[in-house]
Design an enzyme around this catalytic site. Structure first.
Site, mmCIF file in Angstrom:
data_model
loop_
_atom_site.group_PDB
_atom_site.id
_atom_site.type_symbol
_atom_site.label_atom_id
_atom_site.label_comp_id
_atom_site.label_asym_id
_atom_site.label_seq_id
_atom_site.Cartn_x
_atom_site.Cartn_y
_atom_site.Cartn_z
ATOM 1 N N CYS A 92 0.825 -1.205 0.000
ATOM 2 C CA CYS A 92 0.000 0.000 0.000
ATOM 3 C C CYS A 92 0.863 1.261 0.000
ATOM 4 N N CYS A 121 -1.702 1.733 -2.940
ATOM 5 C CA CYS A 121 -2.659 2.807 -2.688
ATOM 6 C C CYS A 121 -2.048 4.214 -2.716
ATOM 7 N N HIS A 139 -26.374 20.519 0.088
ATOM 8 C CA HIS A 139 -26.464 21.138 -1.220
ATOM 9 C C HIS A 139 -25.377 22.187 -1.384
ATOM 10 N N GLU A 189 -6.910 1.758 -13.082
ATOM 11 C CA GLU A 189 -6.420 2.931 -12.341
ATOM 12 C C GLU A 189 -5.137 3.472 -12.972
ATOM 13 N N LYS A 200 -0.339 5.350 -6.026
ATOM 14 C CA LYS A 200 -1.433 5.321 -7.017
ATOM 15 C C LYS A 200 -2.361 6.524 -6.859
ATOM 16 N N TYR A 242 -8.910 -3.445 -11.178
ATOM 17 C CA TYR A 242 -8.496 -2.267 -10.413
ATOM 18 C C TYR A 242 -7.154 -1.686 -10.903
ATOM 19 N N GLU A 287 -25.567 14.381 -2.365
ATOM 20 C CA GLU A 287 -26.993 14.606 -2.085
ATOM 21 C C GLU A 287 -27.879 13.881 -3.101
HETATM 22 P P1 FAD Z 1 1.456 -6.093 2.094
HETATM 23 O O1 FAD Z 1 1.084 -4.708 2.368
HETATM 24 O O2 FAD Z 1 1.765 -6.458 0.691
HETATM 25 O O3 FAD Z 1 2.739 -6.396 3.014
HETATM 26 C C1 FAD Z 1 3.453 -7.601 2.969
HETATM 27 C C2 FAD Z 1 4.898 -7.336 3.369
HETATM 28 O O4 FAD Z 1 5.554 -8.575 3.658
HETATM 29 C C3 FAD Z 1 5.700 -6.693 2.235
HETATM 30 O O5 FAD Z 1 6.471 -5.624 2.714
HETATM 31 C C4 FAD Z 1 6.602 -7.823 1.748
HETATM 32 O O6 FAD Z 1 7.778 -7.361 1.141
HETATM 33 C C5 FAD Z 1 6.851 -8.564 3.060
HETATM 34 N N1 FAD Z 1 7.293 -9.950 2.908
HETATM 35 C C6 FAD Z 1 6.883 -10.856 1.969
HETATM 36 N N2 FAD Z 1 7.497 -12.049 2.192
HETATM 37 C C7 FAD Z 1 8.297 -11.872 3.284
HETATM 38 C C8 FAD Z 1 9.177 -12.744 4.007
HETATM 39 N N3 FAD Z 1 9.330 -14.015 3.646
HETATM 40 N N4 FAD Z 1 9.831 -12.244 5.063
HETATM 41 C C9 FAD Z 1 9.695 -10.940 5.441
HETATM 42 N N5 FAD Z 1 8.872 -10.079 4.793
HETATM 43 C C10 FAD Z 1 8.183 -10.550 3.738
HETATM 44 N N6 FAD Z 1 -6.013 -1.231 -1.346
HETATM 45 C C11 FAD Z 1 -6.862 -0.281 -0.913
HETATM 46 O O7 FAD Z 1 -7.531 -0.487 0.109
HETATM 47 N N7 FAD Z 1 -6.993 0.908 -1.570
HETATM 48 C C12 FAD Z 1 -6.286 1.198 -2.677
HETATM 49 O O8 FAD Z 1 -6.438 2.283 -3.243
HETATM 50 C C13 FAD Z 1 -5.378 0.220 -3.156
HETATM 51 N N8 FAD Z 1 -4.645 0.476 -4.239
HETATM 52 C C14 FAD Z 1 -3.758 -0.459 -4.676
HETATM 53 C C15 FAD Z 1 -3.003 -0.172 -5.812
HETATM 54 C C16 FAD Z 1 -2.111 -1.095 -6.303
HETATM 55 C C17 FAD Z 1 -1.302 -0.760 -7.532
HETATM 56 C C18 FAD Z 1 -1.955 -2.346 -5.622
HETATM 57 C C19 FAD Z 1 -0.971 -3.361 -6.147
HETATM 58 C C20 FAD Z 1 -2.696 -2.644 -4.501
HETATM 59 C C21 FAD Z 1 -3.603 -1.701 -4.017
HETATM 60 N N9 FAD Z 1 -4.385 -1.945 -2.892
HETATM 61 C C22 FAD Z 1 -5.263 -1.007 -2.454
HETATM 62 C C23 FAD Z 1 -4.297 -3.233 -2.174
HETATM 63 C C24 FAD Z 1 -3.434 -3.098 -0.883
HETATM 64 O O9 FAD Z 1 -2.189 -2.524 -1.199
HETATM 65 C C25 FAD Z 1 -3.229 -4.481 -0.269
HETATM 66 O O10 FAD Z 1 -4.477 -5.095 -0.096
HETATM 67 C C26 FAD Z 1 -2.532 -4.385 1.090
HETATM 68 O O11 FAD Z 1 -1.279 -3.774 0.981
HETATM 69 C C27 FAD Z 1 -2.353 -5.794 1.671
HETATM 70 O O12 FAD Z 1 -1.685 -5.722 2.903
HETATM 71 P P2 FAD Z 1 -0.927 -6.989 3.492
HETATM 72 O O13 FAD Z 1 -0.547 -6.648 4.882
HETATM 73 O O14 FAD Z 1 -1.702 -8.213 3.248
HETATM 74 O O15 FAD Z 1 0.388 -7.140 2.594
HETATM 75 P P1 NAP Z 2 -7.400 -8.809 -10.523
HETATM 76 O O1 NAP Z 2 -8.526 -8.123 -9.866
HETATM 77 O O2 NAP Z 2 -7.125 -10.218 -10.199
HETATM 78 O O3 NAP Z 2 -7.612 -8.662 -12.112
HETATM 79 C C1 NAP Z 2 -6.754 -9.227 -13.045
HETATM 80 C C2 NAP Z 2 -7.114 -8.710 -14.429
HETATM 81 O O4 NAP Z 2 -6.177 -9.215 -15.365
HETATM 82 C C3 NAP Z 2 -8.491 -9.175 -14.904
HETATM 83 O O5 NAP Z 2 -9.047 -8.164 -15.690
HETATM 84 C C4 NAP Z 2 -8.146 -10.413 -15.737
HETATM 85 O O6 NAP Z 2 -9.097 -10.664 -16.731
HETATM 86 C C5 NAP Z 2 -6.844 -9.979 -16.371
HETATM 87 N N1 NAP Z 2 -5.962 -11.100 -16.740
HETATM 88 C C6 NAP Z 2 -5.577 -12.129 -15.954
HETATM 89 N N2 NAP Z 2 -4.721 -12.924 -16.634
HETATM 90 C C7 NAP Z 2 -4.592 -12.390 -17.864
HETATM 91 C C8 NAP Z 2 -3.836 -12.755 -19.019
HETATM 92 N N3 NAP Z 2 -3.050 -13.832 -19.001
HETATM 93 N N4 NAP Z 2 -3.924 -11.977 -20.114
HETATM 94 C C9 NAP Z 2 -4.719 -10.879 -20.122
HETATM 95 N N5 NAP Z 2 -5.444 -10.477 -19.066
HETATM 96 C C10 NAP Z 2 -5.374 -11.222 -17.939
HETATM 97 O O7 NAP Z 2 -6.029 -8.068 -10.250
HETATM 98 P P2 NAP Z 2 -5.543 -6.592 -9.935
HETATM 99 O O8 NAP Z 2 -6.166 -5.566 -10.801
HETATM 100 O O9 NAP Z 2 -4.077 -6.732 -9.938
HETATM 101 O O10 NAP Z 2 -6.042 -6.320 -8.454
HETATM 102 C C11 NAP Z 2 -5.611 -7.148 -7.380
HETATM 103 C C12 NAP Z 2 -6.292 -6.718 -6.099
HETATM 104 O O11 NAP Z 2 -5.662 -5.519 -5.624
HETATM 105 C C13 NAP Z 2 -7.762 -6.367 -6.280
HETATM 106 O O12 NAP Z 2 -8.570 -7.484 -6.003
HETATM 107 C C14 NAP Z 2 -7.985 -5.265 -5.276
HETATM 108 O O13 NAP Z 2 -8.590 -5.770 -4.110
HETATM 109 C C15 NAP Z 2 -6.611 -4.735 -4.946
HETATM 110 N N6 NAP Z 2 -6.567 -3.325 -5.427
HETATM 111 C C16 NAP Z 2 -7.406 -2.423 -4.852
HETATM 112 C C17 NAP Z 2 -7.427 -1.123 -5.324
HETATM 113 C C18 NAP Z 2 -8.360 -0.113 -4.711
HETATM 114 O O14 NAP Z 2 -8.864 -0.355 -3.632
HETATM 115 N N7 NAP Z 2 -8.618 1.012 -5.358
HETATM 116 C C19 NAP Z 2 -6.599 -0.747 -6.362
HETATM 117 C C20 NAP Z 2 -5.757 -1.692 -6.920
HETATM 118 C C21 NAP Z 2 -5.749 -2.994 -6.443
HETATM 119 P P3 NAP Z 2 -10.330 -11.696 -16.537
HETATM 120 O O15 NAP Z 2 -11.423 -10.923 -15.850
HETATM 121 O O16 NAP Z 2 -10.638 -12.086 -17.921
HETATM 122 O O17 NAP Z 2 -9.810 -12.838 -15.694
#
Ligand code: FAD
Ligand code: NAP
Length: 531
Positions: free
Chosen positions: A95, A100, A506, A241, A103, A237, A511
């Site tokens: 995140c 997050c 408003h 985004e 992004k 997502y 609203e």
């Molecule tokens: P993470 O935050 O991924 O933390 C896991 C940590 O463990 C990492 O630092 C990793 O390096 C570490 N780790 C892994 N393996 C090991 C190991 N063996 N030993 C030690 N450390 C290790 N969510 C939202 O709610 N709003 C958003 O707007 C949003 N935007 C997103 C945009 C993008 C591009 C992405 C990819 C995700 C987004 N998400 C968003 C999703 C959100 O980031 C994740 O759901 C959240 O970070 C998950 O938290 P977590 O604690 O499960 O893991």
């Molecule tokens: P995702 O929700 O799993 O979506 C993957 C996308 O890639 C789908 O559109 C899928 O299509 C497509 N895809 C998969 N394999 C493919 C292939 N081989 N070739 C072409 N297209 C392929 O993954 P994500 O967008 O990475 O998001 C992961 C999670 O992160 C989300 O579930 C969300 O919870 C979190 N996230 C949250 C936010 C937020 O809160 N604003 C922002 C970013 C991420 P199909 O539908 O056809 O399978």
């Protein structure tokens, strides 16, 4: 001190000491460390920590800090494996570093570009043409992210949580091995272990050139130079985004969609989101799948894909190809199998019960690595905090994953809570739900004559049960801010009559929710007219 018996391979044995009352000693087994004396073996096993957390991201940090509040001995392991393109970052997880936060900041950069275009309508003289500077933007954002990394380290220190920048894996159900970059090992034991290692973007390794030439969201936010003309593969997502803000800062951006956009969301809303993007400059390759990526002599990437409608191969060249095809849980290196932690063989996620317990009773999993959980920061944080309270303060409160609100930060944002129309029909039946809807024009769009064709609200209510609201979907400016408040009402069981007796603010977009009165069933025009 003398070792009465010691097994170096298992680091187990019996060590003799003297105590005030005679002979005493330390008993170390693979399960932990205990003390004994001639007055009888002290049966309580003494571990190094009460809690070891593997993963210092949203869920892990929240759990560790909450546990420390109860005076527990807590440590967090966080280690970032560089992306295949070599990108690395600090503590805080996805995140903070590659999700997050960067992004939303890039989304804001794009929105500001839109505001600049609107500004002359509001009396501003923008004398020179304006352009966007990628390096300047990423420098500011990276400095901010680094300040968050630093803040996390300070907080852990202040709360007495030990931080190990080590890659961790399980040795047994109470023992964790940590390894440094250079391969140096440390072993720690704990009564409880929380796994919170999150996920990483997937690469389509079967596609030639995908790994070699492609990047993922793990790299995008840390690129020093502008990605230029970009192809984003995927339609959920992350893809929408990223494609949205890249378009918004003026880059030629294409999204490749193999099936439908935003699978799992309300279909009509998802289509409106992509309609708006398409109308505002993002190119969509629909029903297309990538086949190969090759690097041309001029350094450009040539992508070939199959158009599934025509069955033909098509191609174009890009400066950057970004894979946004989903994320894989980071469970492979944790040695789960040996310890008996069961994962779903389909997706590698850890199977947990409603108390986040894995198949091993003192090992828990939270956040993105846990099966069936939304991949969102607030759910990972809340799950981590509640788990710590259950472990260390007699709480029995479980995380409620029902009615979790979310927002997709596309150029026109989409926020929702509760059921989609399709899900509501599946659960309650078409006859038992009422869908209220409206197309509305945000005031801020009016003067600058911005297109508001996709500004749409849909609310799904039950027809019985006092017309309980089971789903709310909003497309428009600041959707996240709008949905957050309504999410409370829906969580508390709000009904349609209660919403109708709620006075609107408003002039706002929110609203419009309190004014919804046209049902889809009526077939009447849902366009809001007048003030
Ligand atoms: P993470 O935050 O991924 O933390 C896991 C940590 O463990 C990492 O630092 C990793 O390096 C570490 N780790 C892994 N393996 C090991 C190991 N063996 N030993 C030690 N450390 C290790 N969510 C939202 O709610 N709003 C958003 O707007 C949003 N935007 C997103 C945009 C993008 C591009 C992405 C990819 C995700 C987004 N998400 C968003 C999703 C959100 O980031 C994740 O759901 C959240 O970070 C998950 O938290 P977590 O604690 O499960 O893991
Ligand atoms: P995702 O929700 O799993 O979506 C993957 C996308 O890639 C789908 O559109 C899928 O299509 C497509 N895809 C998969 N394999 C493919 C292939 N081989 N070739 C072409 N297209 C392929 O993954 P994500 O967008 O990475 O998001 C992961 C999670 O992160 C989300 O579930 C969300 O919870 C979190 N996230 C949250 C936010 C937020 O809160 N604003 C922002 C970013 C991420 P199909 O539908 O056809 O399978």
């Amino acid at each position: 001190m003398a070792a009465l018996w010691w097994c170096p391979a298992r680091r187990s044995g019996l060590i003799a000491l003297t105590c005030r009352r005679g002979l005493a000693g330390i008993l170390r087994t693979e399960a932990g460390v205990g003390t004994w004396c001639v007055h009888g073996i002290d049966t309580a096993i003494h571990y190094d920590y009460d809690l070891l957390v593997i993963g210092g991201g949203s869920g892990g940090l929240a759990c560790a800090k909450e546990a420390a509040k109860f005076g527990k001995r807590v440590a967090v392991y966080d280690y970032v494996e560089p992306s295949p393109q070599g990108t690395k970052w600090g503590i805080g997880g996805t995140c903070v570093n590659v999700g997050c936060i960067p992004k939303k900041l890039m989304h804001q950069a794009a929105l500001l570009g839109g505001a600049l275009k609107d500004a002359p309508h509001f009396g501003w003289h923008i004398s020179n043409s304006f352009h966007h500077d990628w390096s300047k933007m990423t420098q500011s954002f990276q400095n901010y992210v680094k300040s968050l990394n630093w803040g996390h380290r300070i907080q852990l220190h202040e709360k007495n949580v030990k931080y190990f920048n080590l890659k961790a894996s399980l040795v047994d159900e109470h023992t964790v091995r940590g390894v440094t970059d250079t391969g140096k090992e440390t072993i720690m034991t704990a009564n409880n272990i929380v796994l919170a290692t999150g996920g990483r973007p997937k690469y389509p390794t079967h596609i030639p050139g995908a790994l070699e030439y492609g990047i993922t969201s793990d790299d995008l936010f840390w690129l020093k130079q502008s990605p230029g003309k970009t192809l984003v593969v995927g339609a959920s997502y992350v893809s929408l985004e990223c494609a949205g803000f890249l378009t918004g800062i003026g880059l030629e951006t294409t999204t490749m969609v193999r099936s439908i956009p935003l699978r799992g969301f309300d279909e009509k809303m998802a289509n409106l989101v992509t309609d708006y993007m398409e109308a505002h400059g993002t190119r969509f390759l629909k029903k297309c799948v990538p086949l190969r990526v090759t690097k041309l002599e001029n350094g450009k990437l040539q992508v070939t894909w199959e158009n599934m409608d025509s069955g033909k191969e098509e191609m174009d060249t890009f400066d950057t190809v970004m894979w946004a095809i989903g994320r894989a849980p980071e469970t492979k290196g944790l040695n789960l199998e040996k310890v008996g932690v069961i994962v779903d063989p389909e997706n590698g996620k850890i199977i947990v019960d409603n108390a986040e317990t894995t198949s091993v009773s003192n090992i828990f999993a939270i956040g993105d690595i846990a099966e069936g959980r939304p991949e969102l920061t607030p759910t990972a944080i809340a799950a981590g905090k509640l788990l710590a309270r259950r472990l260390f303060s007699n709480s029995t409160e479980l995380m409620d994953y029902d009615s979790v609100p979310t927002t997709v930060f596309t150029p026109l944002e989409y926020g929702c809570v509760g059921l989609s129309t399709a899900k509501a029909q599946e659960i309650h039946g078409d006859d038992d739900i009422e869908v209220f809807h409206a197309y509305y024009k945000p005031l801020e769009f009016a003067v600058s004559q911005r297109d508001s064709s996709q500004c749409y609200i849909k609310m799904i209510c039950l027809r019985g049960l006092h017309q309980k609201i089971v789903g709310l979907h909003f497309i428009g400016p600041n959707a996240g801010e709008v949905i957050q408040g309504f999410a409370l009402g829906i969580k508390c069981g709000a009904t349609y009559p209660q919403l109708m007796s709620t006075v609107g603010i408003h002039p706002t977009c929110a609203e419009e929710v309190t004014k919804l009165h046209i049902t889809q069933r009526s077939g009447l025009d849902p366009t809001v007219t007048g003030c």
